[in-house]
Write a protein that holds these residues in place. Structure first.
Motif, PDB file in Angstrom:
ATOM      1  N   TYR A 257      -4.773  -4.341  10.274  1.00  0.00           N
ATOM      2  CA  TYR A 257      -5.555  -3.849  11.409  1.00  0.00           C
ATOM      3  C   TYR A 257      -6.822  -3.139  10.942  1.00  0.00           C
ATOM      4  N   PHE A 258      -6.768  -2.520   9.762  1.00  0.00           N
ATOM      5  CA  PHE A 258      -7.866  -1.688   9.283  1.00  0.00           C
ATOM      6  C   PHE A 258      -8.773  -2.398   8.273  1.00  0.00           C
ATOM      7  N   ILE A 259      -8.351  -3.541   7.772  1.00  0.00           N
ATOM      8  CA  ILE A 259      -9.073  -4.190   6.672  1.00  0.00           C
ATOM      9  C   ILE A 259     -10.184  -5.104   7.189  1.00  0.00           C
ATOM     10  N   THR A 260     -11.356  -4.958   6.583  1.00  0.00           N
ATOM     11  CA  THR A 260     -12.478  -5.839   6.910  1.00  0.00           C
ATOM     12  C   THR A 260     -13.041  -6.517   5.657  1.00  0.00           C
ATOM     13  N   ASP A 261     -12.427  -6.258   4.515  1.00  0.00           N
ATOM     14  CA  ASP A 261     -12.861  -6.859   3.254  1.00  0.00           C
ATOM     15  C   ASP A 261     -11.812  -7.859   2.786  1.00  0.00           C
ATOM     16  N   LYS A 262     -12.237  -9.053   2.415  1.00  0.00           N
ATOM     17  CA  LYS A 262     -11.279 -10.109   2.092  1.00  0.00           C
ATOM     18  C   LYS A 262     -10.438  -9.779   0.860  1.00  0.00           C
ATOM     19  N   TYR A 263     -11.017  -9.061  -0.102  1.00  0.00           N
ATOM     20  CA  TYR A 263     -10.257  -8.749  -1.311  1.00  0.00           C
ATOM     21  C   TYR A 263      -9.194  -7.690  -1.052  1.00  0.00           C
ATOM     22  N   LEU A 264      -9.488  -6.771  -0.138  1.00  0.00           N
ATOM     23  CA  LEU A 264      -8.480  -5.773   0.226  1.00  0.00           C
ATOM     24  C   LEU A 264      -7.287  -6.415   0.920  1.00  0.00           C
ATOM     25  N   LEU A 265      -7.525  -7.574   1.531  1.00  0.00           N
ATOM     26  CA  LEU A 265      -6.416  -8.298   2.162  1.00  0.00           C
ATOM     27  C   LEU A 265      -5.317  -8.628   1.154  1.00  0.00           C
TER      28      LEU A 265
ATOM     29  N   SER B 293      -2.801  -5.966   1.158  1.00  0.00           N
ATOM     30  CA  SER B 293      -1.932  -6.077   2.326  1.00  0.00           C
ATOM     31  C   SER B 293      -0.874  -7.152   2.114  1.00  0.00           C
ATOM     32  N   PHE B 294      -1.297  -8.300   1.602  1.00  0.00           N
ATOM     33  CA  PHE B 294      -0.369  -9.410   1.394  1.00  0.00           C
ATOM     34  C   PHE B 294       0.583  -9.149   0.229  1.00  0.00           C
TER      35      PHE B 294
ATOM     36  N   LEU C  26      13.832  -0.774   2.299  1.00  0.00           N
ATOM     37  CA  LEU C  26      12.595  -0.379   1.628  1.00  0.00           C
ATOM     38  C   LEU C  26      11.611  -1.549   1.552  1.00  0.00           C
ATOM     39  N   ALA C  27      12.140  -2.746   1.310  1.00  0.00           N
ATOM     40  CA  ALA C  27      11.280  -3.931   1.267  1.00  0.00           C
ATOM     41  C   ALA C  27      10.665  -4.207   2.636  1.00  0.00           C
ATOM     42  N   LEU C  28      11.456  -4.053   3.685  1.00  0.00           N
ATOM     43  CA  LEU C  28      10.942  -4.240   5.041  1.00  0.00           C
ATOM     44  C   LEU C  28       9.899  -3.182   5.377  1.00  0.00           C
ATOM     45  N   LEU C  29      10.098  -1.981   4.883  1.00  0.00           N
ATOM     46  CA  LEU C  29       9.119  -0.920   5.084  1.00  0.00           C
ATOM     47  C   LEU C  29       7.784  -1.307   4.441  1.00  0.00           C
ATOM     48  N   ALA C  30       7.862  -1.879   3.242  1.00  0.00           N
ATOM     49  CA  ALA C  30       6.646  -2.344   2.574  1.00  0.00           C
ATOM     50  C   ALA C  30       5.971  -3.440   3.397  1.00  0.00           C
ATOM     51  N   GLY C  31       6.766  -4.362   3.933  1.00  0.00           N
ATOM     52  CA  GLY C  31       6.214  -5.435   4.745  1.00  0.00           C
ATOM     53  C   GLY C  31       5.547  -4.922   6.009  1.00  0.00           C
ATOM     54  N   SER C  32       6.167  -3.941   6.644  1.00  0.00           N
ATOM     55  CA  SER C  32       5.581  -3.376   7.864  1.00  0.00           C
ATOM     56  C   SER C  32       4.249  -2.702   7.543  1.00  0.00           C
ATOM     57  N   PHE C  33       4.183  -2.035   6.413  1.00  0.00           N
ATOM     58  CA  PHE C  33       2.936  -1.393   5.990  1.00  0.00           C
ATOM     59  C   PHE C  33       1.854  -2.439   5.737  1.00  0.00           C
ATOM     60  N   GLY C  34       2.244  -3.534   5.084  1.00  0.00           N
ATOM     61  CA  GLY C  34       1.284  -4.597   4.811  1.00  0.00           C
ATOM     62  C   GLY C  34       0.727  -5.210   6.078  1.00  0.00           C
ATOM     63  N   LEU C  35       1.582  -5.443   7.067  1.00  0.00           N
ATOM     64  CA  LEU C  35       1.133  -6.012   8.342  1.00  0.00           C
ATOM     65  C   LEU C  35       0.220  -5.047   9.095  1.00  0.00           C
ATOM     66  N   MET C  36       0.624  -3.796   9.174  1.00  0.00           N
ATOM     67  CA  MET C  36      -0.182  -2.822   9.904  1.00  0.00           C
ATOM     68  C   MET C  36      -1.511  -2.551   9.214  1.00  0.00           C
TER      69      MET C  36
ATOM     70  N   TYR D  19       1.069 -14.243  -1.635  1.00  0.00           N
ATOM     71  CA  TYR D  19       2.290 -13.500  -1.309  1.00  0.00           C
ATOM     72  C   TYR D  19       3.541 -14.333  -1.578  1.00  0.00           C
ATOM     73  N   SER D  20       3.430 -15.652  -1.434  1.00  0.00           N
ATOM     74  CA  SER D  20       4.581 -16.514  -1.728  1.00  0.00           C
ATOM     75  C   SER D  20       4.904 -16.508  -3.220  1.00  0.00           C
ATOM     76  N   LEU D  21       3.865 -16.576  -4.045  1.00  0.00           N
ATOM     77  CA  LEU D  21       4.060 -16.546  -5.495  1.00  0.00           C
ATOM     78  C   LEU D  21       4.614 -15.200  -5.935  1.00  0.00           C
ATOM     79  N   LEU D  22       4.081 -14.129  -5.357  1.00  0.00           N
ATOM     80  CA  LEU D  22       4.576 -12.792  -5.684  1.00  0.00           C
ATOM     81  C   LEU D  22       6.044 -12.652  -5.285  1.00  0.00           C
ATOM     82  N   ALA D  23       6.382 -13.140  -4.095  1.00  0.00           N
ATOM     83  CA  ALA D  23       7.767 -13.053  -3.620  1.00  0.00           C
ATOM     84  C   ALA D  23       8.718 -13.806  -4.543  1.00  0.00           C
ATOM     85  N   ALA D  24       8.310 -14.999  -4.959  1.00  0.00           N
ATOM     86  CA  ALA D  24       9.153 -15.795  -5.857  1.00  0.00           C
ATOM     87  C   ALA D  24       9.353 -15.087  -7.194  1.00  0.00           C
ATOM     88  N   SER D  25       8.309 -14.433  -7.678  1.00  0.00           N
ATOM     89  CA  SER D  25       8.402 -13.713  -8.957  1.00  0.00           C
ATOM     90  C   SER D  25       9.308 -12.495  -8.838  1.00  0.00           C
TER      91      SER D  25
END
Length: 204
Positions: free
Chosen positions: A101-109, A112-113, A88-98, A62-68
């Protein structure tokens, strides 16, 4: 100083809820991902080690993506009002954090990130651009000095509040802390969207 704080108050509110969300991630990402994705709380286990490694990968991603994405913010600001863009960016961040809660697969994380990376790109840049736009030239240094408290204050509160919530309301279910962080960032997005356009103090 009081006049500057009053001028910055709407942004302070946005920053408060934004950084509560961020600190919920930074403090609890490791216990959440190791427990709910890698299914372990044993710090000596291989699964826990793999989980902490994956946390590092997610944070680097997420740090690399943010820098890009930061390179595209100036062009986006020509198409979307800067406060709306940040909302809109904060909305995306809130969605990623929430979503965590539902993710149990590491790649799906990583999905989220990715949303969190969008928010972090904006959080690291746009509030400072707003300050630069609204501060009188001879008061810019003071504005930025006062604005720094919008990061420090939520940090201090998060250090006490999040642990208290975890112990007394969430029964140690740390994933609920990050879910709450997502709700907090959602509040920040809503406030950012609805506040009046912030202007230079001499142009109001």
């Amino acid at each position: 100083m009081l006049k500057i704080f009053k001028h910055l108050l709407p942004l302070f509110i946005v920053q408060f809820f934004t950084w509560l969300g961020l600190f919920s991630l930074w403090i609890y990402a490791t216990p959440v991902i190791t427990k709910y994705v890698f299914k372990t709380t044993d710090a000596d286990s291989l699964a826990f080690e793999n989980g902490t490694t994956w946390v590092g990968i997610c944070f680097a991603f997420y740090s690399l993506l943010a820098a890009s994405l930061a390179f595209y913010l100036p062009s986006l600001q020509k198409k979307i009002a800067i406060q709306k863009l940040h909302a809109l960016a904060l909305l995306a961040g809130s969605f990623g954090l929430m979503l965590m809660y539902f993710i149990t697969d590491k790649y799906l994380l990583l999905g989220s990130f990715a949303f969190i990376g969008i928010a972090w790109s904006s959080i690291s840049n746009i509030p400072y651009s707003i300050i630069g736009n609204i501060a009188a030239e001879d008061k810019a240094t003071t504005y930025f000095a006062v604005f720094n408290f919008s990061v420090v204050i939520p940090q201090v509160i998060a250090a006490f509040l999040l642990g208290y919530l975890n112990r007394h309301f969430f029964a140690g279910e740390t994933v609920l802390i990050i879910l709450s962080g997502g709700c907090s960032m959602l509040i920040a997005a809503i406030v950012m969207w609805i506040i009046p356009v912030m202007k230079n103090e001499y142009l109001k």
